[in-house]
Each structure stands twice: as structure tokens, then as C-alpha cells.
Design a protein around this motif. Structure first.
Motif, PDB file in Angstrom:
ATOM      1  N   ALA A   1       0.850  -1.189   0.000  1.00  0.00           N
ATOM      2  CA  ALA A   1       0.000   0.000   0.000  1.00  0.00           C
ATOM      3  C   ALA A   1       0.883   1.234   0.000  1.00  0.00           C
ATOM      4  N   GLY A   2       0.315   2.341  -0.456  1.00  0.00           N
ATOM      5  CA  GLY A   2       1.035   3.601  -0.410  1.00  0.00           C
ATOM      6  C   GLY A   2       0.366   4.660  -1.250  1.00  0.00           C
ATOM      7  N   PRO A   3       0.848   5.905  -1.106  1.00  0.00           N
ATOM      8  CA  PRO A   3       0.344   6.984  -1.953  1.00  0.00           C
ATOM      9  C   PRO A   3       0.752   6.735  -3.412  1.00  0.00           C
TER      10      PRO A   3
ATOM     11  N   VAL B   1       3.410   4.011  -4.535  1.00  0.00           N
ATOM     12  CA  VAL B   1       3.063   2.992  -5.515  1.00  0.00           C
ATOM     13  C   VAL B   1       2.962   3.678  -6.869  1.00  0.00           C
ATOM     14  N   LEU B   2       3.707   3.164  -7.848  1.00  0.00           N
ATOM     15  CA  LEU B   2       3.633   3.716  -9.198  1.00  0.00           C
ATOM     16  C   LEU B   2       2.534   3.008  -9.969  1.00  0.00           C
TER      17      LEU B   2
ATOM     18  N   GLY C   1       5.322  -0.532  -4.443  1.00  0.00           N
ATOM     19  CA  GLY C   1       4.751  -1.382  -5.474  1.00  0.00           C
ATOM     20  C   GLY C   1       4.575  -0.658  -6.786  1.00  0.00           C
ATOM     21  N   ILE C   2       4.204  -1.466  -7.787  1.00  0.00           N
ATOM     22  CA  ILE C   2       3.969  -0.960  -9.139  1.00  0.00           C
ATOM     23  C   ILE C   2       2.766  -1.706  -9.705  1.00  0.00           C
ATOM     24  N   VAL C   3       1.836  -0.964 -10.282  1.00  0.00           N
ATOM     25  CA  VAL C   3       0.694  -1.557 -10.974  1.00  0.00           C
ATOM     26  C   VAL C   3       0.819  -1.159 -12.442  1.00  0.00           C
ATOM     27  N   VAL C   4       0.845  -2.163 -13.318  1.00  0.00           N
ATOM     28  CA  VAL C   4       1.076  -1.931 -14.742  1.00  0.00           C
ATOM     29  C   VAL C   4      -0.155  -2.324 -15.549  1.00  0.00           C
ATOM     30  N   ASN C   5      -0.790  -1.353 -16.165  1.00  0.00           N
ATOM     31  CA  ASN C   5      -1.874  -1.628 -17.102  1.00  0.00           C
ATOM     32  C   ASN C   5      -1.214  -1.925 -18.449  1.00  0.00           C
TER      33      ASN C   5
ATOM     34  N   GLY D   1      -1.446  11.029  -5.977  1.00  0.00           N
ATOM     35  CA  GLY D   1      -1.640  11.420  -4.585  1.00  0.00           C
ATOM     36  C   GLY D   1      -2.713  10.643  -3.851  1.00  0.00           C
ATOM     37  N   GLU D   2      -3.569   9.898  -4.576  1.00  0.00           N
ATOM     38  CA  GLU D   2      -4.531   9.036  -3.898  1.00  0.00           C
ATOM     39  C   GLU D   2      -3.763   7.851  -3.306  1.00  0.00           C
ATOM     40  N   TRP D   3      -4.473   6.922  -2.669  1.00  0.00           N
ATOM     41  CA  TRP D   3      -3.849   5.772  -2.013  1.00  0.00           C
ATOM     42  C   TRP D   3      -4.255   4.482  -2.700  1.00  0.00           C
ATOM     43  N   LEU D   4      -3.327   3.546  -2.771  1.00  0.00           N
ATOM     44  CA  LEU D   4      -3.584   2.224  -3.320  1.00  0.00           C
ATOM     45  C   LEU D   4      -3.275   1.193  -2.254  1.00  0.00           C
ATOM     46  N   HIS D   5      -4.183   0.215  -2.114  1.00  0.00           N
ATOM     47  CA  HIS D   5      -4.006  -0.926  -1.210  1.00  0.00           C
ATOM     48  C   HIS D   5      -4.213  -2.182  -2.048  1.00  0.00           C
TER      49      HIS D   5
END
Length: 165
Positions: free
Chosen positions: A38-40, A65-66, A94-98, A146-150
Motif C-alpha cells: 500500500a502507499g500513496p 506505488v507507481l 509497489g507498481i501496478v502496470v496496465n 496522490g490518492e492511495w492504493l491498497h
């Protein structure tokens, strides 16, 4: 202590109703040694070109998180083992890749959480085209810098603020 996304959803019905809490469609595969992170959020919008991804990952992550909006392309990888190692070394959570990744074994050896649509052996272009720190729309949700991802094994949540249960 990381939050369980299912518990967060159960405890935050009003935030879901008003759009402050959103769940991404379950389209991502889990990679990396951190199944929970999790993170901004920091965002980048690119298409088959990962120069801006490297630029962002060269910065200190400070637990961010990118989120990479690669347009869902399945024609090349936007993240590989070297960039995952760079992210780990610079403190990204973390990294989320579309889009796709490559060097899966190397990524799975990194102490970072990674979500991606799939893997692909071809590398991306290197033209530097794209935008950093812009709103993106992936997996059925609008995501802002700037939002948060979990993220955990149940899914990925986006929230306007850091979540608690």
C-alpha cells in the motif's frame, strides 16, 4: 500492518457509495515478493514506451506505488527486472502496470509488489513520450496522483485518503 481489502470494503460501505473508495476490476496478475502493499500513488500515462517509468523510479519512492497506464497494450513489456530492482532500491512499495512486464523471475525476486496484465518478452520503445502525475483510467476506475492504493490477494483498492478499518 497491511489492511485486508475485503475487510476494508466491508467496513467502508459509505466510501464505496460516494466514490471515495474504488476497487479495480480483477484483471491483474500478482508478481514480486510483496503480495500485500500500500502507499500513496504516483501516476504515469504512456504507450509502449517506458522512459518516463524509469525517470519516476529513479526518484526516491518513500513508500509510494507507481501506477502505470500503458493503455492495456499486450505488444511489449513496460517493466522488467532492472526497473523492478531500481524501484526496490529506491523505496517504492509497489507498481501496478496496465500492460505487460518481462523478466518475471527477476521481478519475483524483488522485495516489491507488482501487478500487471501479463508478461511479454519484447521490450518497449525508448522515445520518452507520455505524461507524469496525471489522472489515469484503468481497470474500471479513475486514479489520481496522490490518492492511495491498497493491494492484496483479493484485489486492489483506490481511495482518496489512507485507509483504516
Amino acid at each position: 500492518m497491511p489492511l485486508a481489502t475485503a475487510e476494508v470494503c466491508d467496513a467502508n460501505a459509505q466510501s464505496i457509495t460516494n466514490g471515495e473508495l474504488r476497487a479495480l476490476h480483477p484483471i491483474f496478475k500478482i508478481y514480486g515478493r510483496r503480495p500485500v502493499f500500500a502507499g500513496p500513488i504516483a501516476t504515469v500515462k504512456i504507450f509502449e514506451d517506458n522512459v518516463l517509468v524509469r525517470e519516476l523510479l529513479q526518484e526516491k519512492g518513500h513508500g509510494r506505488v507507481l501506477v502505470i497506464d500503458g493503455g492495456g497494450s499486450m505488444r511489449c513489456a513496460l517493466l522488467g527486472g532492472n526497473l523492478a530492482q531500481l524501484a526496490q532500491n529506491n523505496g517504492w512499495a509497489g507498481i501496478v502496470v496496465n500492460g505487460c512486464i518481462r523478466d518475471v523471475d527477476e521481478i519475483n525476486g524483488c522485495d516489491i509488489g507488482v501487478r500487471a496484465l501479463n508478461s511479454h518478452p519484447m521490450k518497449s520503445n525508448k522515445k520518452g513520450v507520455g505524461e507524469k502525475h496525471v489522472a489515469v483510467a484503468i481497470a474500471g476506475a479513475r486514479i489520481c496522483d496522490g490518492e492511495w492504493l491498497h493491494a492484496d490477494s483479493d484485489g486492489i483498492l483506490i481511495s482518496t485518503t489512507e485507509l483504516t478499518v
